[in-house]
Design a protein around this motif. Structure first.
Motif, PDB file in Angstrom:
ATOM      1  N   VAL A 146      -8.937  16.911  -2.447  1.00 23.66           N
ATOM      2  CA  VAL A 146      -9.386  15.950  -1.447  1.00 23.66           C
ATOM      3  C   VAL A 146      -8.719  14.600  -1.686  1.00 23.66           C
ATOM      4  O   VAL A 146      -8.680  14.115  -2.827  1.00 23.66           O
ATOM      5  CB  VAL A 146     -10.914  15.762  -1.482  1.00 23.66           C
ATOM      6  CG1 VAL A 146     -11.367  14.938  -0.264  1.00 23.66           C
ATOM      7  CG2 VAL A 146     -11.644  17.091  -1.516  1.00 23.66           C
ATOM      8  N   SER A 147      -8.201  14.000  -0.641  1.00 25.90           N
ATOM      9  CA  SER A 147      -7.728  12.616  -0.692  1.00 25.90           C
ATOM     10  C   SER A 147      -8.632  11.779   0.207  1.00 25.90           C
ATOM     11  O   SER A 147      -9.226  12.287   1.160  1.00 25.90           O
ATOM     12  CB  SER A 147      -6.271  12.502  -0.240  1.00 25.90           C
ATOM     13  OG  SER A 147      -6.119  12.951   1.092  1.00 25.90           O
ATOM     14  N   TRP A 148      -8.729  10.496  -0.113  1.00 32.91           N
ATOM     15  CA  TRP A 148      -9.678   9.627   0.578  1.00 32.91           C
ATOM     16  C   TRP A 148      -8.938   8.439   1.167  1.00 32.91           C
ATOM     17  O   TRP A 148      -8.112   7.821   0.505  1.00 32.91           O
ATOM     18  CB  TRP A 148     -10.766   9.157  -0.386  1.00 32.91           C
ATOM     19  CG  TRP A 148     -11.410  10.280  -1.127  1.00 32.91           C
ATOM     20  CD1 TRP A 148     -11.120  10.699  -2.391  1.00 32.91           C
ATOM     21  CD2 TRP A 148     -12.431  11.159  -0.644  1.00 32.91           C
ATOM     22  NE1 TRP A 148     -11.897  11.778  -2.733  1.00 32.91           N
ATOM     23  CE2 TRP A 148     -12.714  12.087  -1.687  1.00 32.91           C
ATOM     24  CE3 TRP A 148     -13.131  11.246   0.556  1.00 32.91           C
ATOM     25  CZ2 TRP A 148     -13.670  13.082  -1.554  1.00 32.91           C
ATOM     26  CZ3 TRP A 148     -14.092  12.241   0.698  1.00 32.91           C
ATOM     27  CH2 TRP A 148     -14.356  13.142  -0.351  1.00 32.91           C
ATOM     28  N   GLU A 149      -9.247   8.113   2.418  1.00 38.21           N
ATOM     29  CA  GLU A 149      -8.619   6.986   3.089  1.00 38.21           C
ATOM     30  C   GLU A 149      -9.688   6.135   3.770  1.00 38.21           C
ATOM     31  O   GLU A 149     -10.594   6.665   4.424  1.00 38.21           O
ATOM     32  CB  GLU A 149      -7.607   7.458   4.139  1.00 38.21           C
ATOM     33  CG  GLU A 149      -6.434   8.222   3.555  1.00 38.21           C
ATOM     34  CD  GLU A 149      -5.387   8.567   4.611  1.00 38.21           C
ATOM     35  OE1 GLU A 149      -5.443   7.967   5.719  1.00 38.21           O
ATOM     36  OE2 GLU A 149      -4.524   9.417   4.331  1.00 38.21           O
ATOM     37  N   ARG A 150      -9.533   4.827   3.637  1.00 38.51           N
ATOM     38  CA  ARG A 150     -10.464   3.901   4.293  1.00 38.51           C
ATOM     39  C   ARG A 150      -9.846   3.407   5.595  1.00 38.51           C
ATOM     40  O   ARG A 150      -8.756   2.834   5.601  1.00 38.51           O
ATOM     41  CB  ARG A 150     -10.773   2.720   3.373  1.00 38.51           C
ATOM     42  CG  ARG A 150     -11.798   1.744   3.946  1.00 38.51           C
ATOM     43  CD  ARG A 150     -12.237   0.765   2.877  1.00 38.51           C
ATOM     44  NE  ARG A 150     -13.136  -0.239   3.426  1.00 38.51           N
ATOM     45  CZ  ARG A 150     -12.904  -1.538   3.428  1.00 38.51           C
ATOM     46  NH1 ARG A 150     -11.767  -2.009   2.910  1.00 38.51           N
ATOM     47  NH2 ARG A 150     -13.777  -2.387   3.928  1.00 38.51           N
TER      48      ARG A 150
END
Length: 211
Positions: A92-96
């Motif tokens: 999983v990668s996370w982006e705001r």
């Protein structure tokens, strides 16, 4: 985690919402995600408005490579911790992003958006159209939105316009030749007020497959 700065007041509202409590959501994946995505072959997934990450973690545990997006940095930090605890942090990668002002790049085999509804500014139609554009050929768009207030909600906390099944499809303006509607229905589920009043809430769900 990549970070596209979000602007007030939406960012301030949601950041305060998460910072004011140790946990906002249950930690369990949304039931309609489980129902609608369990039969899909894993690929790449985009989870819009991922919150504390329960849906993204569930997808990753089933073999998906997931990009989780939220407006709150605090929510994303918690989500990353939950993914690591579940042993799927590398999937999983996370982006705001403040959706409507910025949007993740790329295309995905599944784009999932659950309850992208907000008491503060949100250009929902524009976000949903961007979500559809992000679906790869042969991929799936899964949308779930509240259809109204819970049955026990006698005094709504703020003014809201709730979507209709046909209204959202009209706003998406998808070409008939390019998409197949696989699910379009209203689902009623039990709902209990903070004071313990039993009732129900209705949600709309759309699952569409791109040709």
């Amino acid at each position: 985690m990549s970070d596209t700065p979000a602007t007030a007041p939406a960012a301030a509202f949601w950041e305060a919402r998460y910072r004011d409590t140790d946990r906002v959501w249950s930690g369990r994946p949304n039931e309609l995600l489980v129902r609608e995505a369990s039969d899909l072959d894993p690929g790449t997934a985009l989870d819009l408005g991922c919150g504390e990450g329960a849906d993204a973690v569930w997808l990753a545990s089933r073999g998906w490579r997931v990009t989780g997006v939220d407006i709150s940095g605090t929510a994303l930090e918690r989500a990353a911790g939950h993914a690591a605890d579940a042993g799927v942090g590398d999937r999983v990668s996370w982006e705001r992003h403040e959706l409507g002002r910025s949007f993740p790049e790329g295309s995905f085999d599944l784009v999932s958006a659950h309850y992208l509804q907000s008491p503060v500014e949100l250009d929902q139609p524009a976000v949903l159209r961007a979500a559809a554009r992000a679906v790869a050929p042969g991929g799936t768009l899964l949308l779930v939105l509240h259809a109204g207030w819970p049955s026990w909600q006698t005094e709504p906390p703020f003014d809201a316009v709730f979507p209709t099944l046909d209204g959202v499809l009209a706003e998406l303006a998808l070409p008939d030749a390019g998409w197949t509607v696989e699910t379009k229905e209203t689902v009623r589920r039990p709902s209990t007020s903070p004071e313990g009043v039993e009732g129900y809430r209705e949600d709309h769900v759309w699952r569409l497959r791109r040709a």
